[in-house]
Design a protein around this motif. Sequence first.
Motif, PDB file in Angstrom:
ATOM      1  N   HIS A  84      -9.039  94.089 -18.377  1.00 51.41           N
ATOM      2  CA  HIS A  84      -8.527  95.027 -19.391  1.00 51.41           C
ATOM      3  C   HIS A  84      -7.376  94.410 -20.180  1.00 51.41           C
ATOM      4  O   HIS A  84      -7.283  94.579 -21.404  1.00 51.41           O
ATOM      5  CB  HIS A  84      -8.070  96.340 -18.749  1.00 51.41           C
ATOM      6  CG  HIS A  84      -9.202  97.205 -18.290  1.00 51.41           C
ATOM      7  ND1 HIS A  84     -10.091  97.788 -19.158  1.00 51.41           N
ATOM      8  CD2 HIS A  84      -9.584  97.575 -17.046  1.00 51.41           C
ATOM      9  CE1 HIS A  84     -10.983  98.495 -18.472  1.00 51.41           C
ATOM     10  NE2 HIS A  84     -10.690  98.376 -17.180  1.00 51.41           N
ATOM     11  N   PHE A  85      -6.479  93.718 -19.488  1.00 47.11           N
ATOM     12  CA  PHE A  85      -5.343  93.058 -20.126  1.00 47.11           C
ATOM     13  C   PHE A  85      -5.825  92.092 -21.215  1.00 47.11           C
ATOM     14  O   PHE A  85      -5.348  92.128 -22.351  1.00 47.11           O
ATOM     15  CB  PHE A  85      -4.528  92.309 -19.067  1.00 47.11           C
ATOM     16  CG  PHE A  85      -3.438  91.435 -19.601  1.00 47.11           C
ATOM     17  CD1 PHE A  85      -2.212  91.973 -19.976  1.00 47.11           C
ATOM     18  CD2 PHE A  85      -3.613  90.063 -19.708  1.00 47.11           C
ATOM     19  CE1 PHE A  85      -1.193  91.155 -20.460  1.00 47.11           C
ATOM     20  CE2 PHE A  85      -2.606  89.241 -20.186  1.00 47.11           C
ATOM     21  CZ  PHE A  85      -1.394  89.793 -20.558  1.00 47.11           C
ATOM     22  N   ASN A  86      -6.778  91.237 -20.861  1.00 47.52           N
ATOM     23  CA  ASN A  86      -7.246  90.207 -21.791  1.00 47.52           C
ATOM     24  C   ASN A  86      -8.134  90.761 -22.904  1.00 47.52           C
ATOM     25  O   ASN A  86      -8.026  90.327 -24.052  1.00 47.52           O
ATOM     26  CB  ASN A  86      -7.991  89.102 -21.033  1.00 47.52           C
ATOM     27  CG  ASN A  86      -7.037  88.191 -20.308  1.00 47.52           C
ATOM     28  OD1 ASN A  86      -6.109  87.649 -20.892  1.00 47.52           O
ATOM     29  ND2 ASN A  86      -7.241  88.040 -19.012  1.00 47.52           N
ATOM     30  N   PHE A 143       5.364  89.651 -15.569  1.00 51.99           N
ATOM     31  CA  PHE A 143       5.648  90.916 -16.225  1.00 51.99           C
ATOM     32  C   PHE A 143       5.330  92.066 -15.288  1.00 51.99           C
ATOM     33  O   PHE A 143       4.515  91.958 -14.378  1.00 51.99           O
ATOM     34  CB  PHE A 143       4.959  91.053 -17.592  1.00 51.99           C
ATOM     35  CG  PHE A 143       3.500  91.373 -17.559  1.00 51.99           C
ATOM     36  CD1 PHE A 143       3.057  92.655 -17.317  1.00 51.99           C
ATOM     37  CD2 PHE A 143       2.571  90.386 -17.820  1.00 51.99           C
ATOM     38  CE1 PHE A 143       1.712  92.956 -17.306  1.00 51.99           C
ATOM     39  CE2 PHE A 143       1.219  90.676 -17.827  1.00 51.99           C
ATOM     40  CZ  PHE A 143       0.791  91.958 -17.560  1.00 51.99           C
ATOM     41  N   TYR A 144       6.022  93.158 -15.536  1.00 48.63           N
ATOM     42  CA  TYR A 144       5.950  94.311 -14.650  1.00 48.63           C
ATOM     43  C   TYR A 144       5.940  95.581 -15.482  1.00 48.63           C
ATOM     44  O   TYR A 144       6.741  95.750 -16.399  1.00 48.63           O
ATOM     45  CB  TYR A 144       7.159  94.291 -13.711  1.00 48.63           C
ATOM     46  CG  TYR A 144       7.214  95.436 -12.740  1.00 48.63           C
ATOM     47  CD1 TYR A 144       6.336  95.504 -11.664  1.00 48.63           C
ATOM     48  CD2 TYR A 144       8.149  96.452 -12.888  1.00 48.63           C
ATOM     49  CE1 TYR A 144       6.394  96.546 -10.763  1.00 48.63           C
ATOM     50  CE2 TYR A 144       8.205  97.498 -11.984  1.00 48.63           C
ATOM     51  CZ  TYR A 144       7.332  97.546 -10.933  1.00 48.63           C
ATOM     52  OH  TYR A 144       7.380  98.583 -10.033  1.00 48.63           O
ATOM     53  N   VAL A 171      -2.264  86.162 -13.933  1.00 47.70           N
ATOM     54  CA  VAL A 171      -3.069  86.527 -12.766  1.00 47.70           C
ATOM     55  C   VAL A 171      -2.602  87.889 -12.257  1.00 47.70           C
ATOM     56  O   VAL A 171      -1.409  88.100 -12.019  1.00 47.70           O
ATOM     57  CB  VAL A 171      -2.943  85.457 -11.653  1.00 47.70           C
ATOM     58  CG1 VAL A 171      -3.738  85.873 -10.433  1.00 47.70           C
ATOM     59  CG2 VAL A 171      -3.408  84.100 -12.170  1.00 47.70           C
ATOM     60  N   PHE A 172      -3.552  88.782 -12.058  1.00 48.79           N
ATOM     61  CA  PHE A 172      -3.291  90.144 -11.591  1.00 48.79           C
ATOM     62  C   PHE A 172      -3.804  90.308 -10.168  1.00 48.79           C
ATOM     63  O   PHE A 172      -4.692  89.581  -9.728  1.00 48.79           O
ATOM     64  CB  PHE A 172      -4.022  91.153 -12.487  1.00 48.79           C
ATOM     65  CG  PHE A 172      -3.474  91.254 -13.869  1.00 48.79           C
ATOM     66  CD1 PHE A 172      -2.737  92.357 -14.253  1.00 48.79           C
ATOM     67  CD2 PHE A 172      -3.700  90.248 -14.804  1.00 48.79           C
ATOM     68  CE1 PHE A 172      -2.240  92.469 -15.539  1.00 48.79           C
ATOM     69  CE2 PHE A 172      -3.209  90.349 -16.090  1.00 48.79           C
ATOM     70  CZ  PHE A 172      -2.476  91.456 -16.466  1.00 48.79           C
ATOM     71  N   ILE A 195       1.973  97.838 -12.387  1.00 48.06           N
ATOM     72  CA  ILE A 195       1.136  96.686 -12.719  1.00 48.06           C
ATOM     73  C   ILE A 195       2.031  95.460 -12.799  1.00 48.06           C
ATOM     74  O   ILE A 195       3.098  95.494 -13.424  1.00 48.06           O
ATOM     75  CB  ILE A 195       0.399  96.896 -14.054  1.00 48.06           C
ATOM     76  CG1 ILE A 195      -0.501  98.125 -13.965  1.00 48.06           C
ATOM     77  CG2 ILE A 195      -0.397  95.653 -14.428  1.00 48.06           C
ATOM     78  CD1 ILE A 195      -1.098  98.552 -15.284  1.00 48.06           C
ATOM     79  N   GLU A 196       1.574  94.394 -12.173  1.00 45.51           N
ATOM     80  CA  GLU A 196       2.335  93.156 -12.160  1.00 45.51           C
ATOM     81  C   GLU A 196       1.374  91.984 -12.360  1.00 45.51           C
ATOM     82  O   GLU A 196       0.263  91.982 -11.839  1.00 45.51           O
ATOM     83  CB  GLU A 196       3.040  93.026 -10.810  1.00 45.51           C
ATOM     84  CG  GLU A 196       3.947  91.861 -10.686  1.00 45.51           C
ATOM     85  CD  GLU A 196       4.706  91.867  -9.358  1.00 45.51           C
ATOM     86  OE1 GLU A 196       5.444  90.918  -9.138  1.00 45.51           O
ATOM     87  OE2 GLU A 196       4.537  92.811  -8.553  1.00 45.51           O
TER      88      GLU A 196
END
Length: 183
Positions: free
Chosen positions: A78-80, A32-33, A69-70, A41-42
């Motif tokens: 932050h995503f999780n 995702f982008y 994975v970032f 952010i990818e």
Amino acid sequence: MKRTIILLSAICILSITSFAQVITTKTGSIRFYSDAPLEKIEATNNQVNAALNTSTGEFAFKVLTKSFVFEKALMQEHFNENFMESDKYPLSTFNGKITNLKDINFSKDGTYNATVEGDLTIHGVTQKVKETGTIEVKSGTSRAKSTFNVLLKDYNIKLPDMVFNKVSETIQINVDAQMKANK
């Protein structure tokens, strides 16, 4: 006579199921982008489980949210924790069907346009989606690819004010699943 009927029924069932071929992968990829004014952010997840029944067109995938994975560990945290609430909603899934299955020949190498319709569940919210993509058949494998956009608000994913200019409200999703028959 009864044995003959049972035997014939079993042969019919086996012959019908032998024509149905399910192809799968456990190493599909979802990327995702987000392209926001202040930051791009990818993230990629290469642990996507996908299955496609080439006879019926039924297609499904599931992805463990924490497996994205970032580039930056803080983004992943932050995503999780803040956006996806991965402990509360550990999986994202799609269950649907290829609607133009007659246009795809799984026994002949080539690239075919595909349209899928079904239910996409992210962050505990399920939405009906219809997307286009391609299926490339080559040497006994089939690779399904699609790119589509997801509005965060459609899946009740809220952006805190402090990151509003860092995360786009629309996220581009790329699905790439190379599948083969189970042996």
